[in-house]
Design a protein around this motif. Structure first.
Motif, PDB file in Angstrom:
ATOM      1  N   THR A  56       0.834  -1.203   0.000  1.00 49.53           N
ATOM      2  CA  THR A  56       0.000   0.000   0.000  1.00 49.53           C
ATOM      3  C   THR A  56       0.868   1.252   0.000  1.00 49.53           C
ATOM      4  O   THR A  56       0.581   2.220  -0.724  1.00 49.53           O
ATOM      5  CB  THR A  56      -0.955  -0.009   1.207  1.00 49.53           C
ATOM      6  N   LEU A  57       1.933   1.259   0.780  1.00 49.70           N
ATOM      7  CA  LEU A  57       2.842   2.401   0.779  1.00 49.70           C
ATOM      8  C   LEU A  57       3.447   2.594  -0.612  1.00 49.70           C
ATOM      9  O   LEU A  57       3.565   3.716  -1.095  1.00 49.70           O
ATOM     10  CB  LEU A  57       3.948   2.227   1.820  1.00 49.70           C
ATOM     11  N   GLY A  58       3.787   1.508  -1.269  1.00 45.53           N
ATOM     12  CA  GLY A  58       4.320   1.589  -2.632  1.00 45.53           C
ATOM     13  C   GLY A  58       3.325   2.232  -3.590  1.00 45.53           C
ATOM     14  O   GLY A  58       3.700   3.040  -4.446  1.00 45.53           O
ATOM     15  N   ARG A  59       2.042   1.922  -3.413  1.00 46.10           N
ATOM     16  CA  ARG A  59       1.011   2.539  -4.256  1.00 46.10           C
ATOM     17  C   ARG A  59       0.908   4.033  -3.982  1.00 46.10           C
ATOM     18  O   ARG A  59       0.762   4.838  -4.908  1.00 46.10           O
ATOM     19  CB  ARG A  59      -0.330   1.861  -4.029  1.00 46.10           C
ATOM     20  N   PHE A  60       0.958   4.414  -2.713  1.00 43.92           N
ATOM     21  CA  PHE A  60       0.942   5.841  -2.362  1.00 43.92           C
ATOM     22  C   PHE A  60       2.141   6.555  -2.996  1.00 43.92           C
ATOM     23  O   PHE A  60       2.002   7.645  -3.556  1.00 43.92           O
ATOM     24  CB  PHE A  60       1.000   6.039  -0.842  1.00 43.92           C
ATOM     25  N   LEU A  61       3.318   5.944  -2.897  1.00 42.42           N
ATOM     26  CA  LEU A  61       4.525   6.556  -3.469  1.00 42.42           C
ATOM     27  C   LEU A  61       4.411   6.703  -4.984  1.00 42.42           C
ATOM     28  O   LEU A  61       4.758   7.752  -5.534  1.00 42.42           O
ATOM     29  CB  LEU A  61       5.759   5.730  -3.115  1.00 42.42           C
ATOM     30  N   ALA A  62       3.937   5.656  -5.649  1.00 46.07           N
ATOM     31  CA  ALA A  62       3.804   5.711  -7.103  1.00 46.07           C
ATOM     32  C   ALA A  62       2.829   6.812  -7.520  1.00 46.07           C
ATOM     33  O   ALA A  62       3.105   7.582  -8.448  1.00 46.07           O
ATOM     34  CB  ALA A  62       3.350   4.353  -7.646  1.00 46.07           C
ATOM     35  N   LEU A  63       1.711   6.909  -6.826  1.00 48.77           N
ATOM     36  CA  LEU A  63       0.734   7.944  -7.154  1.00 48.77           C
ATOM     37  C   LEU A  63       1.296   9.338  -6.884  1.00 48.77           C
ATOM     38  O   LEU A  63       1.154  10.255  -7.701  1.00 48.77           O
ATOM     39  CB  LEU A  63      -0.562   7.731  -6.371  1.00 48.77           C
ATOM     40  N   GLY A  64       1.965   9.505  -5.756  1.00 50.56           N
ATOM     41  CA  GLY A  64       2.573  10.791  -5.436  1.00 50.56           C
ATOM     42  C   GLY A  64       3.616  11.191  -6.461  1.00 50.56           C
ATOM     43  O   GLY A  64       3.692  12.363  -6.871  1.00 50.56           O
ATOM     44  N   LEU A  65       4.417  10.237  -6.914  1.00 49.51           N
ATOM     45  CA  LEU A  65       5.427  10.525  -7.942  1.00 49.51           C
ATOM     46  C   LEU A  65       4.778  10.924  -9.266  1.00 49.51           C
ATOM     47  O   LEU A  65       5.299  11.776  -9.985  1.00 49.51           O
ATOM     48  CB  LEU A  65       6.344   9.319  -8.145  1.00 49.51           C
ATOM     49  N   GLU A  66       3.638  10.328  -9.585  1.00 51.00           N
ATOM     50  CA  GLU A  66       2.923  10.715 -10.800  1.00 51.00           C
ATOM     51  C   GLU A  66       2.478  12.176 -10.724  1.00 51.00           C
ATOM     52  O   GLU A  66       2.574  12.919 -11.697  1.00 51.00           O
ATOM     53  CB  GLU A  66       1.709   9.806 -11.028  1.00 51.00           C
ATOM     54  N   PHE A  67       1.991  12.595  -9.562  1.00 50.37           N
ATOM     55  CA  PHE A  67       1.597  13.994  -9.383  1.00 50.37           C
ATOM     56  C   PHE A  67       2.809  14.913  -9.511  1.00 50.37           C
ATOM     57  O   PHE A  67       2.723  15.986 -10.113  1.00 50.37           O
ATOM     58  CB  PHE A  67       0.921  14.204  -8.024  1.00 50.37           C
ATOM     59  N   GLN A  68       3.926  14.510  -8.933  1.00 51.34           N
ATOM     60  CA  GLN A  68       5.127  15.334  -9.019  1.00 51.34           C
ATOM     61  C   GLN A  68       5.599  15.463 -10.467  1.00 51.34           C
ATOM     62  O   GLN A  68       6.015  16.538 -10.903  1.00 51.34           O
ATOM     63  CB  GLN A  68       6.245  14.758  -8.139  1.00 51.34           C
ATOM     64  N   LEU A  69       5.530  14.376 -11.211  1.00 55.81           N
ATOM     65  CA  LEU A  69       5.900  14.426 -12.624  1.00 55.81           C
ATOM     66  C   LEU A  69       4.946  15.334 -13.395  1.00 55.81           C
ATOM     67  O   LEU A  69       5.371  16.123 -14.251  1.00 55.81           O
ATOM     68  CB  LEU A  69       5.920  13.018 -13.228  1.00 55.81           C
ATOM     69  N   ALA A  70       3.661  15.250 -13.078  1.00 61.85           N
ATOM     70  CA  ALA A  70       2.675  16.116 -13.737  1.00 61.85           C
ATOM     71  C   ALA A  70       2.996  17.587 -13.478  1.00 61.85           C
ATOM     72  O   ALA A  70       2.896  18.423 -14.385  1.00 61.85           O
ATOM     73  CB  ALA A  70       1.271  15.786 -13.248  1.00 61.85           C
ATOM     74  N   SER A  71       3.415  17.913 -12.267  1.00 61.41           N
ATOM     75  CA  SER A  71       3.754  19.308 -11.977  1.00 61.41           C
ATOM     76  C   SER A  71       4.985  19.752 -12.770  1.00 61.41           C
ATOM     77  O   SER A  71       5.045  20.898 -13.222  1.00 61.41           O
ATOM     78  CB  SER A  71       3.973  19.524 -10.476  1.00 61.41           C
ATOM     79  N   ASP A  72       5.928  18.845 -12.944  1.00 59.55           N
ATOM     80  CA  ASP A  72       7.116  19.184 -13.753  1.00 59.55           C
ATOM     81  C   ASP A  72       6.748  19.428 -15.214  1.00 59.55           C
ATOM     82  O   ASP A  72       7.287  20.330 -15.857  1.00 59.55           O
ATOM     83  CB  ASP A  72       8.165  18.072 -13.655  1.00 59.55           C
ATOM     84  N   VAL A  73       5.831  18.620 -15.732  1.00 57.50           N
ATOM     85  CA  VAL A  73       5.385  18.803 -17.115  1.00 57.50           C
ATOM     86  C   VAL A  73       4.669  20.148 -17.243  1.00 57.50           C
ATOM     87  O   VAL A  73       4.914  20.908 -18.191  1.00 57.50           O
ATOM     88  CB  VAL A  73       4.468  17.637 -17.553  1.00 57.50           C
TER      89      VAL A  73
END
Length: 126
Positions: A56-73
């Motif tokens: 579950t923590l891995g899923r939270f991390l993956a989702l959070g990283l997707e948001f961070q990548l979206a902000s960079d884009v």
């Protein structure tokens, strides 16, 4: 104020909102995982009871990283320079690699959990 400045300001606000969302998702996941681990440890449960928490923590991390990548884009969406494009490419590569590794690890853990036979603890009834 020109339309270009208005759009740029709007995107800057959006970037901040998306970054905060990603950070909140990661923080919530970390706090949830830590609390759950404390409960499992207090109950002296089996080590394998930690695996779902880790997944579950891995899923939270993956989702959070997707948001961070979206902000960079988004950050590079308004008239990017070659330097900003290069930075985005490097950040995207790092975050994509992290997401890939997390996804593989989650899938492997899931597979291992599914293959394990249910063995009761020595002190618990069958």
């Amino acid at each position: 104020m020109s339309v270009e400045n208005t759009v740029s300001d709007g995107v800057s606000v959006l970037v901040t909102v998306v970054e905060v969302c990603g950070a909140v998702i990661i923080a919530v996941g970390a706090v949830w995982a830590f609390g759950t681990i404390l409960v499992i440890a207090a109950r002296r449960q089996r080590v394998r009871d930690f695996v779902p928490v880790r997944l579950t923590l891995g899923r939270f991390l993956a989702l959070g990283l997707e948001f961070q990548l979206a902000s960079d884009v988004l950050r590079t969406a308004i008239a990017p320079s070659f330097r900003e494009i290069g930075q985005l490419a490097a950040i995207a590569a790092i975050r994509t690699t992290l997401n890939y590794v997390l996804a593989r690890e989650i899938a492997e853990e899931r597979r291992q959990v599914a293959e394990r036979p249910a063995v009761p603890d020595a002190g618990s009834p069958p």
